[in-house]
Design a protein around this motif. Structure first.
Motif, mmCIF file in Angstrom:
data_model
loop_
_atom_site.group_PDB
_atom_site.id
_atom_site.type_symbol
_atom_site.label_atom_id
_atom_site.label_comp_id
_atom_site.label_asym_id
_atom_site.label_seq_id
_atom_site.Cartn_x
_atom_site.Cartn_y
_atom_site.Cartn_z
ATOM 1 N N SER A 1 0.838 -1.194 0.000
ATOM 2 C CA SER A 1 0.000 0.000 0.000
ATOM 3 C C SER A 1 0.878 1.251 0.000
ATOM 4 N N PRO A 2 0.575 2.231 -0.845
ATOM 5 C CA PRO A 2 1.388 3.445 -0.883
ATOM 6 C C PRO A 2 1.293 4.262 0.400
ATOM 7 N N LEU A 3 0.296 3.994 1.202
ATOM 8 C CA LEU A 3 0.135 4.717 2.455
ATOM 9 C C LEU A 3 1.032 4.158 3.553
ATOM 10 N N GLU A 4 1.726 3.089 3.259
ATOM 11 C CA GLU A 4 2.629 2.406 4.196
ATOM 12 C C GLU A 4 1.929 1.988 5.483
ATOM 13 N N SER A 5 0.644 1.789 5.388
ATOM 14 C CA SER A 5 -0.091 1.244 6.519
ATOM 15 C C SER A 5 -1.228 0.417 5.965
ATOM 16 N N GLY A 6 -1.345 -0.756 6.455
ATOM 17 C CA GLY A 6 -2.426 -1.618 6.015
ATOM 18 C C GLY A 6 -2.807 -2.555 7.135
ATOM 19 N N ASN A 7 -4.054 -2.829 7.240
ATOM 20 C CA ASN A 7 -4.545 -3.749 8.253
ATOM 21 C C ASN A 7 -5.286 -4.869 7.561
ATOM 22 N N VAL A 8 -5.109 -6.056 8.091
ATOM 23 C CA VAL A 8 -5.773 -7.201 7.511
ATOM 24 C C VAL A 8 -6.083 -8.195 8.630
ATOM 25 N N LEU A 9 -7.234 -8.799 8.527
ATOM 26 C CA LEU A 9 -7.608 -9.879 9.430
ATOM 27 C C LEU A 9 -7.496 -11.161 8.638
ATOM 28 N N LEU A 10 -6.633 -12.052 9.068
ATOM 29 C CA LEU A 10 -6.419 -13.304 8.354
ATOM 30 C C LEU A 10 -7.301 -14.390 8.942
ATOM 31 N N VAL A 11 -8.098 -14.975 8.088
ATOM 32 C CA VAL A 11 -8.957 -16.078 8.487
ATOM 33 C C VAL A 11 -8.642 -17.226 7.550
ATOM 34 N N GLY A 12 -8.118 -18.311 8.107
ATOM 35 C CA GLY A 12 -7.766 -19.453 7.278
ATOM 36 C C GLY A 12 -8.990 -20.287 6.959
ATOM 37 N N GLU A 13 -9.235 -20.524 5.673
ATOM 38 C CA GLU A 13 -10.350 -21.357 5.227
ATOM 39 C C GLU A 13 -9.951 -22.816 5.305
ATOM 40 N N GLY A 14 -10.212 -23.457 6.387
ATOM 41 C CA GLY A 14 -9.959 -24.888 6.480
ATOM 42 C C GLY A 14 -8.513 -25.257 6.729
ATOM 43 N N SER A 15 -7.579 -24.349 6.488
ATOM 44 C CA SER A 15 -6.168 -24.643 6.704
ATOM 45 C C SER A 15 -5.468 -23.425 7.306
ATOM 46 N N PRO A 16 -5.787 -23.098 8.562
ATOM 47 C CA PRO A 16 -5.176 -21.917 9.171
ATOM 48 C C PRO A 16 -3.665 -22.050 9.359
ATOM 49 N N VAL A 17 -3.146 -23.268 9.342
ATOM 50 C CA VAL A 17 -1.706 -23.477 9.488
ATOM 51 C C VAL A 17 -0.957 -22.909 8.289
ATOM 52 N N ALA A 18 -1.565 -22.937 7.109
ATOM 53 C CA ALA A 18 -0.906 -22.447 5.898
ATOM 54 C C ALA A 18 -0.900 -20.928 5.818
ATOM 55 N N THR A 19 -1.731 -20.248 6.602
ATOM 56 C CA THR A 19 -1.846 -18.799 6.498
ATOM 57 C C THR A 19 -0.560 -18.093 6.891
ATOM 58 N N GLY A 20 0.096 -18.532 7.962
ATOM 59 C CA GLY A 20 1.343 -17.904 8.412
ATOM 60 C C GLY A 20 2.438 -17.935 7.355
ATOM 61 N N PRO A 21 2.774 -19.110 6.830
ATOM 62 C CA PRO A 21 3.789 -19.154 5.771
ATOM 63 C C PRO A 21 3.392 -18.376 4.518
ATOM 64 N N LEU A 22 2.111 -18.355 4.182
ATOM 65 C CA LEU A 22 1.678 -17.595 3.010
ATOM 66 C C LEU A 22 1.904 -16.104 3.201
ATOM 67 N N VAL A 23 1.623 -15.595 4.388
ATOM 68 C CA VAL A 23 1.839 -14.172 4.640
ATOM 69 C C VAL A 23 3.333 -13.862 4.698
ATOM 70 N N ARG A 24 4.127 -14.753 5.253
ATOM 71 C CA ARG A 24 5.586 -14.574 5.251
ATOM 72 C C ARG A 24 6.096 -14.520 3.812
ATOM 73 N N PHE A 25 5.583 -15.387 2.979
ATOM 74 C CA PHE A 25 5.952 -15.402 1.570
ATOM 75 C C PHE A 25 5.473 -14.129 0.867
ATOM 76 N N ALA A 26 4.272 -13.653 1.209
ATOM 77 C CA ALA A 26 3.763 -12.405 0.629
ATOM 78 C C ALA A 26 4.664 -11.232 0.997
ATOM 79 N N ALA A 27 5.156 -11.222 2.232
ATOM 80 C CA ALA A 27 6.077 -10.154 2.644
ATOM 81 C C ALA A 27 7.362 -10.212 1.826
ATOM 82 N N HIS A 28 7.833 -11.414 1.525
ATOM 83 C CA HIS A 28 9.029 -11.552 0.679
ATOM 84 C C HIS A 28 8.743 -11.044 -0.732
ATOM 85 N N MET A 29 7.561 -11.323 -1.242
ATOM 86 C CA MET A 29 7.217 -10.927 -2.613
ATOM 87 C C MET A 29 7.142 -9.412 -2.775
ATOM 88 N N THR A 30 6.831 -8.710 -1.702
ATOM 89 C CA THR A 30 6.737 -7.252 -1.808
ATOM 90 C C THR A 30 8.124 -6.700 -1.716
#
Length: 122
Positions: A93-122
């Protein structure tokens, strides 16, 4: 969701439940039509890459991440790509602030690594 079969079954369950409780065509299309991916990572006209383009880009980024960091074993299912596209859009986000509520659909264990990977992608 942990597999393509689980994802399809979940989509069927959602479709059945929505059709049972909503009959108006406008409501049905709002709830059932695919939103599509929006991402500011893959440069396309309108910033709406196809699922295949996003999957190819994410696979290349995952290979790069795994070469330099501890291995992430992430399957790039459509639901995971949707979460990645949303998370990277918020993180970039160009505002350098973003909030998100993560809700795992059936696999909440995968949400953490996915967000870590998303941080790497940015």
């Amino acid at each position: 969701l942990s597999s393509e079969v689980d994802y399809e079954r979940f989509q069927q369950l959602v479709n059945t439940t929505v059709r049972k409780h909503f009959v108006n065509d406008i409501e049905l299309s709002a709830l059932l039509d695919p939103i599509g991916l929006y991402s500011n990572l893959v440069e396309e006209a309108g910033n709406k890459p196809s699922l295949e383009q996003m999957q190819n880009f994410a696979a290349r980024q995952l290979d790069e991440y795994n070469a330099n960091n501890p291995q992430l074993a992430i399957d790039l299912y459509p639901s995971h790509l949707e979460l990645l596209s949303r998370a990277t859009t918020i993180l970039r986000s160009p505002l350098e602030s973003g909030n998100v509520l993560l809700v795992g659909e059936g696999s909440p264990v995968a949400t953490g690594p996915l967000v870590r990977f998303a941080a790497h992608m940015t």
